[in-house]
Design a protein around this motif. Sequence first.
Motif, mmCIF file in Angstrom:
data_model
loop_
_atom_site.group_PDB
_atom_site.id
_atom_site.type_symbol
_atom_site.label_atom_id
_atom_site.label_comp_id
_atom_site.label_asym_id
_atom_site.label_seq_id
_atom_site.Cartn_x
_atom_site.Cartn_y
_atom_site.Cartn_z
ATOM 1 N N VAL A 16 21.150 49.056 -2.863
ATOM 2 C CA VAL A 16 19.765 49.329 -3.273
ATOM 3 C C VAL A 16 19.697 50.568 -4.134
ATOM 4 N N ASP A 17 19.069 50.414 -5.309
ATOM 5 C CA ASP A 17 18.930 51.571 -6.192
ATOM 6 C C ASP A 17 17.489 52.011 -6.357
ATOM 7 N N PHE A 18 16.567 51.090 -6.108
ATOM 8 C CA PHE A 18 15.142 51.459 -6.181
ATOM 9 C C PHE A 18 14.347 50.405 -5.407
ATOM 10 N N MET A 19 13.089 50.728 -5.140
ATOM 11 C CA MET A 19 12.208 49.792 -4.440
ATOM 12 C C MET A 19 11.107 49.413 -5.413
ATOM 13 N N VAL A 20 10.581 48.194 -5.241
ATOM 14 C CA VAL A 20 9.450 47.795 -6.082
ATOM 15 C C VAL A 20 8.366 47.197 -5.201
ATOM 16 N N VAL A 21 7.133 47.662 -5.391
ATOM 17 C CA VAL A 21 6.011 47.046 -4.673
ATOM 18 C C VAL A 21 5.064 46.418 -5.684
ATOM 19 N N ALA A 22 4.371 45.387 -5.236
ATOM 20 C CA ALA A 22 3.413 44.720 -6.108
ATOM 21 C C ALA A 22 2.284 45.676 -6.444
ATOM 22 N N PRO A 23 1.744 45.606 -7.655
ATOM 23 C CA PRO A 23 0.664 46.520 -8.046
ATOM 24 C C PRO A 23 -0.548 46.411 -7.118
ATOM 25 N N GLU A 24 -0.776 45.205 -6.563
ATOM 26 C CA GLU A 24 -1.940 45.000 -5.706
ATOM 27 C C GLU A 24 -1.719 45.573 -4.306
ATOM 28 N N HIS A 25 -0.495 45.942 -3.991
ATOM 29 C CA HIS A 25 -0.160 46.426 -2.650
ATOM 30 C C HIS A 25 -0.915 47.727 -2.352
ATOM 31 N N GLU A 26 -1.568 47.781 -1.161
ATOM 32 C CA GLU A 26 -2.411 48.948 -0.865
ATOM 33 C C GLU A 26 -1.598 50.250 -0.768
#
Length: 935
Positions: A325-335
Amino acid sequence: MAEYSKEEIKRIEEKWKTIWEQKQAYRTDLDHNRPKCYVLDMFPYPSGAGLHVGHPLGYISSDIYARYKRLKGFNVLHPMGFDAFGLPAEQYALEHGVHPAVSTQKNIETFKKQMRGIGFSYDWSREVQTCDPSYYRWTQWIFIQIFDSWFNRKKEKAERIADLVKIFEKEGNAHHPFPNTKYTLPGTKSNVFSTADWKSFKPQLQQEVLMQYRLAYLAYTDVNWCEALGTVLANDEVINGVSYRGGFPVVKKQMRQWSLRITEYADRLLKGLEEIDFSDSMKEIQRNWIGKSTGARIDFKVKSEKGTVPSMTVFTTRPDTLFGVDFMVVAPEHEIVKEITSAAQEEEVSKYLTYVESRSEVDRMAEVKKITGCFTGAYAIHPFTHTEIPIWTSEYVLAGYGTGAIMAVPCGDERDHKFAKFFKLPITNIIGKDYNGEEANPSYDAILQNSDFLNGMVMRDAIGVMVDRLEQLGIGKRQVNYKMRDAGWSRQRYWGEPFPVVFRGDMPYAMADQDLPLELPNTNNFKPSGSGEGPLANLKDWIHFSPTERRDSNTMPTHAGAAWYFLRYMDPHNDKVFAGREALDYWNQVDVYIGGSEHAVAHLLYSRLWVKILHDLGYLSFDEPFKKLINQGKITGDSRFVYRIRGTNQFVSAGLKDKYETDPLHVDINIVNGLELDTDAFRKWRPDFTDAQFVLEEGKYLCGSAIEKMSKSKYNVVNPDDIIEKYGADTLRMYEMFLGPLEQSKPWNTNGIDGVYKFLKRFWNLFHDGNGKFGVTPDAPTPDEHRVLHKTLKKISLDIENYSFNTCVSEFMICVNELTALKCNKRSVLEPLVVALAPFAPHIAEELWSLLGYTEMVVGARFPEYDERHLQVTAHAYPISINGKVRATMEFALDMPKDDIEKMVLASEIVKKWSEGKPPKKVIIVPGKIVNVVL
RNA sequence: GCCCGGGUGGUGGAAUUGGUAGACACGCAGGACUUAAAAUCCUGUGGCCAGUAAUGGCUGUACGGGUUCAACUCCCGUCCCGGGUACCA
């Protein structure tokens, strides 16, 4: 004079259609003394255009099969009805002011008339129409059953809501958490409640809680809102971000909608595929749609400036790559995005969120490859290495799937890799030489490196090891995810089933059985209200029918009526239940279901779902509706073009068109013979072509051609009525079968129809002398005649069982050719053939049957059994292996009775010659196969 | 991109699932009947070559390899066509 002429065909076909109707020849009733067979067509939507030659392809095959099974002694259920609710009738009403009920009835009449022409053996006494209140009463009733049930995950089946209430009263919801993991009780952050909590809930809140479990539930959901159609569309009605009908743009909108909790059945729908006989591609489509993937949820601690978020959870199918794992990504809509964004990144993040919001569904679809994203300023802590991993947000992570957040492993995932390259993020390599630095390698077979306790393991094996460790530490859990979403079940339309509920306050309550059906109110105002409410919202008195109660202004999708119609056929006039238990148990599953592959996901999944729910609730003894599914291929149109020289009324033959500047125009297929245009007919075709001039090649005007969908505007529609008028229904039936394998798509042309017509004529002539006088002789068949008869019977019955109707037609032709050559007019040979032909060409068969002197119809006859003893088998010469080793090759060819003893004798004689007198111990000989001999 | 199907004469399509490739039909060519046409019937029809002929030889199932006594059929690679799906982690 009885010649098989146009007039005679008309007389015969009309005569028998009338007799079938008068005697109700195809009426079916329960009969426990005979085996049953349920042969079903996908019922049509009665469109204004009527039937074209493509429709009957499936209907004819099912009719042949049904008729065959009847002759084989089965009690056959073969019904037809109409999927009569739907959008086109409503749009027609908007445009022409004709009430949908009126236009639908008119269309149904047209369909029935056309179907009558083809000579189907439907039991019309069982006809259903989904828009009939006596039918949709039960659609509504089933909806209430679904509304009144929940899915018990422990038992993997639906149960009554009342049972759930009992559970809550006893133990709260500790063992049955909310299906929607994100749901929390109003005013709290909690999603568990105790017995005491439950009892303290006000009735309104109890209802709200129960709604979270109901299999038909009301919720604010993102729906596909189509402004142009003024309605909401189901996922499968949206193709590439635009509406499947009309191609209008579709955007997301929050509305309070009915949904069916089909996701609870995802696993059973998947497992059920294993036991039913659908084509591989059809199963594959359903599997993809359900989209099961197994993996794990993993919790990461989060370090942000505000320090408020203790952890974030991701879903991954590849826990083995956790050290990559080098980075995390969350959806833009994620609170979580708003909670963790640092002050320094505040501006950039909010700019990015605005950008994402501005993007329509169409934009996103069109630019899938475009890489966008933004750093939030926060970090996740790796659970094992404790390093800080930057958290990004990007639209390539979808809020609606998994947890709406991912761990990015660029060396193993293509999208993560592209993202890392684009934003110049460092890439950790955990698979050594298997990663080339240029593109991600999603392999499961590489050996892990750089991965602490997983080092040296094959990735595939490391998955389980990692998940076990995560579960031990309490920071992860095995998890299964599905792509499939719950099915939106509300439509903002008039022409559909009203929801059988009443609202008191905010909550819907099921209507009582005795108050059903809730009839669709009559109105002439079909305009959508535009705000998202359907036309029924215009009827204020109907909606607000009492001071404290109101109705739902939405109606159900057409899938509702179609999801169970095959059950109603079993007992169509029952007004006590949707179908009586005896009939349901007797007719049981549909043995063969024939229809188009376009219903792969919607109709077939919903039907399977409804049957599973009704089964769980104890109403059905089976939990899959269709034992076998056959998808008939589409019949496409074969269009013809003429080429008009621009600005003139001159038309150039296709071979010369490149010498001029021309525009192609569709020309009516009916005035073209092959490729040659009937120029006189063309001039008469449309007034503006009256003085058309032609540039010919070799004295002919040749048209261009293209294979396209059949449609009125392309002038390539062939109406079955015209074919029947010219050749009769029997020829049409046999020709459609002759065209090619049932499941294959093919363009319609009438090139070979004369051959089929000639066949029927010659078949007819076998029974008549040269002067058209009927007459057969009572003589016994010769061996040759026996062989022809039984060979044909064998092939026909085998091919029908395999739905290979095209080869059946050929076999009949061969049979007639051979009998004609033998000058055979013996009753003993011809009579069985009439019965064998009856499924294909029922009219001519009935006529010949009655000419043979029978007063009962051929419908009631018994399909003749073939007798192997009359078949001659030609054996060929092949190498003979002795003790598994090839010793010699010898040729022999002879007609050999297919009898095991003689085969043995024959084989041993052959072998005796070759093995220098040593007799074999064991000989296996199969005509056309290797001969194996054990000495 | 990924996942399923499929590719056989001039055309639609057969081939017992590894066993004489091209059944059957259309089309085309020739012939019979007819004053003529239509209809009907008969004969021929994958390609190439040899022969007056009956016939014989070679080649041939998208392309290139392989397995096998034997491949349209099975395996590997390539090229086309149709369908499904599309950021599902």
